[in-house]
Design an enzyme around this catalytic site. Structure first.
Site, PDB file in Angstrom:
ATOM      1  CE  LYS A   1      -7.992   0.528  -3.351  1.00 36.25           C
ATOM      2  NZ  LYS A   1      -7.148  -0.607  -2.962  1.00 36.25           N
TER       3      LYS A   1
ATOM      4  CG  ASP B   1      -2.200  -0.701   1.045  1.00 34.63           C
ATOM      5  OD1 ASP B   1      -2.488  -1.081  -0.103  1.00 34.63           O
ATOM      6  OD2 ASP B   1      -2.929  -0.900   2.027  1.00 34.63           O
TER       7      ASP B   1
ATOM      8  CG  MET C   1      -8.845   7.153   5.216  1.00 32.31           C
ATOM      9  SD  MET C   1      -9.372   5.680   4.294  1.00 32.31           S
ATOM     10  CE  MET C   1     -10.794   5.168   5.253  1.00 32.31           C
TER      11      MET C   1
END
Length: 524
Positions: free
Chosen positions: A74, A52, A185
């Protein structure tokens, strides 16, 4: 004395990554030395590491030259690989007989989609093991000096994926003084999160801490309250990745005894809910003498539309004499009946002027119809509450539409169709037609009417009719008589017009009308 070394060696030797298998390893919040011993041992056995963007990236540089590293990280708005494709990749590599480590940030199962990857592997018959990691939901606040629990102050932690709207459980956690809410997030969506919290009655004085790049050399943090954290974070240039902690333990100086602190004294007995030192007036700000203004909209699944509605409500709140709350008649929560019930006690039907009103529902709707008469009317019935008139028709809405037409590039000779969302209520249809007359008067040209739904003529038919007889180069232009982006504006935009304006949106004149509707029912 027993040496710790054999224990460590035993722990390492017990961790085996077999050929053709996958290990999902939680890499921790960012610092390389916060990965678990087991996770590090499995990483050293890997033939392939699927990594990641977040997590201990520095460890990848220490891998042998024969270890293949595949980056599937991502980034906000730019995903390098779809989640389904990541699962398929793990399966494909394992089927080649190689040992695979899926190195994830934090913990694989805490907003890490690790469960989806386990399911993909098991569905394909691939052996998979999971190594828990230190989640940034806890490590981020801790690194920023925010204990998510503290005896006498906070006894619960609520973790939220903050990419979308806050749900009822999230709002309940924010309202509970004994809970610390951690928003993951969410730094990009901070204005949206703050707006929703405030419009649902969360105390503006609630402390907030934002920690960026927790545990890494670039870590920095800011503190404020719900009332000012947007400005504080913006001025500090806080960006991704960051974790947001909301609650009393996030207060400035909480763990600094030499400074004024929000920390409660440790109770003599107990450590659970009964030991929490509660504010005297309970959660949320104290009561306001003015009736609550409940701005009630038609909900929307459009993120942009939700932002527009909340921006408008915050504009209204900046001028309202009392509290402002959001409510919806469809799609979104909270439902208008629930919000009215929370702010207005049961009462006999009002029979005379001057009887106490505790809440006023202002329809952020443009005309009469089922939602105004039945949904909102039913919500205030039997309560110390009343409903105001919808926003339209009003000459100021014609002014807003005229501005939107100018922004869209309206030209002389263009035909103008005003498109409403639609209603089966004849009173509502008449109000939309009156609004078209007001727009025609404001523009000094003919304006015809169309509807996206229920009423006639359909906006596509109105556009086709408007095109008949147009001079060369002239266009059919639709003025969207819709408050915010969403389903109804999409229907309007699909009408086949050459130009479609933006919705009315968050405009000072719209807020002015809403406040006047509120004042009118109170006799102000």
């Amino acid at each position: 004395m027993i040496s710790a070394r054999p224990v460590l060696d035993d722990a390492l030797s017990a961790s085996v990554l077999e050929p053709g298998s996958v290990a999902l390893v939680g890499g921790g919040p960012g610092a390389w030395d916060l990965i678990t011993v087991r996770g590090l041992d499995l990483l050293r056995q890997a033939d392939v590491v699927v990594a990641d963007r977040l997590g201990p990236r520095a460890l990848l540089d220490e891998l042998g030259a024969d270890v293949e590293v595949i980056d599937v990280g991502k980034r906000p708005g730019a995903h390098s690989m779809r989640q389904d494709d990541i699962g398929a990749l793990l399966v494909a590599i394992a089927r080649e007989g190689r040992r695979v480590v899926r190195l994830k940030g934090g913990d694989p199962f805490v907003l890490g989609r690790g469960g989806e990857e386990v399911l993909a592997c098991r569905a394909a018959g691939i052996d998979v093991q999971v190594v828990p990691g230190v989640t940034s939901a806890l490590a981020g606040p801790a690194a920023g000096d925010v204990p998510v629990t503290h005896r006498g102050t906070a006894v619960a932690v609520h973790v939220v994926n903050a990419h979308g709207d806050l749900g009822p459980a999230d709002l309940a956690a924010l309202a509970d003084p004994g809970t610390t809410t951690v928003l993951m997030m969410g730094v990009e969506w901070l204005p949206r999160l703050v707006a929703q919290a405030l419009l649902n009655g969360i105390d503006p004085a609630t402390p907030v801490a934002v920690v960026q790049e927790a545990t890494l050399p670039g870590q920095r943090q800011v503190r404020g309250t719900l009332a000012d954290i947007e400005q504080v974070a913006w001025e500090a240039g806080i960006g991704h990745p960051a974790v947001i902690a909301v609650g009393r333990t996030a207060a400035e100086g909480f763990l600094r005894p030499e400074e004024p602190s929000a920390a409660a004294e440790a109770p003599e007995h107990g450590s659970g809910r009964e030991a929490v030192d509660l504010p005297e007036h309970g959660p949320g700000p104290g009561p306001s003498p003015a009736p609550v203004l409940i701005g009630c909209s038609h909900g929307t699944r459009s993120r942009e539309g939700r932002d527009v509605l909340r921006a408008l409500l915050r504009r209204i709140a900046a001028q309202a004499p009392g509290a402002v709350r959001e409510a919806f008649v469809d799609v979104q929560s909270p439902d208008v009946a629930a919000v009215v019930a929370a702010h207005a006690r049961p009462a006999e039907p009002r029979t005379r002027e001057g009887e106490e009103v505790e809440a006023v529902v202002v329809p952020l709707l443009l005309s009469l119809g089922y939602h105004v008469k039945d949904d909102i009317g039913g919500a205030v019935a039997g309560r110390a509450a009343t409903a105001a008139a919808p926003l339209g028709p009003d000459p100021r809405l014609a002014e807003v539409m005229a501005q939107r037409l100018v922004e869209a590039g309206l030209r002389d000779g263009d035909a103008v169709v005003m498109a409403g969302s639609g209603t089966r209520d004849p009173d509502g249809v008449a109000q939309v037609e009156e609004m078209a007359r007001l727009l025609s008067e404001r523009l000094g040209r003919e304006v015809t009417t169309g509807f996206a739904y229920a009423a006639t003529p359909p906006v596509a038919d109105a556009v086709a009719a408007a095109r008949e007889g147009l001079a060369d180069g002239a266009r059919a232009v639709v003025a969207s008589y819709v408050l915010a982006p969403g389903h109804f504006h999409d229907l309007v935009a699909a009408s086949g017009a050459d130009v479609v304006t933006a919705p009315l949106g968050d405009h000072p004149l719209v807020a002015e009308i809403a406040l006047e509707r509120y004042e009118a029912v109170l006799g102000a």
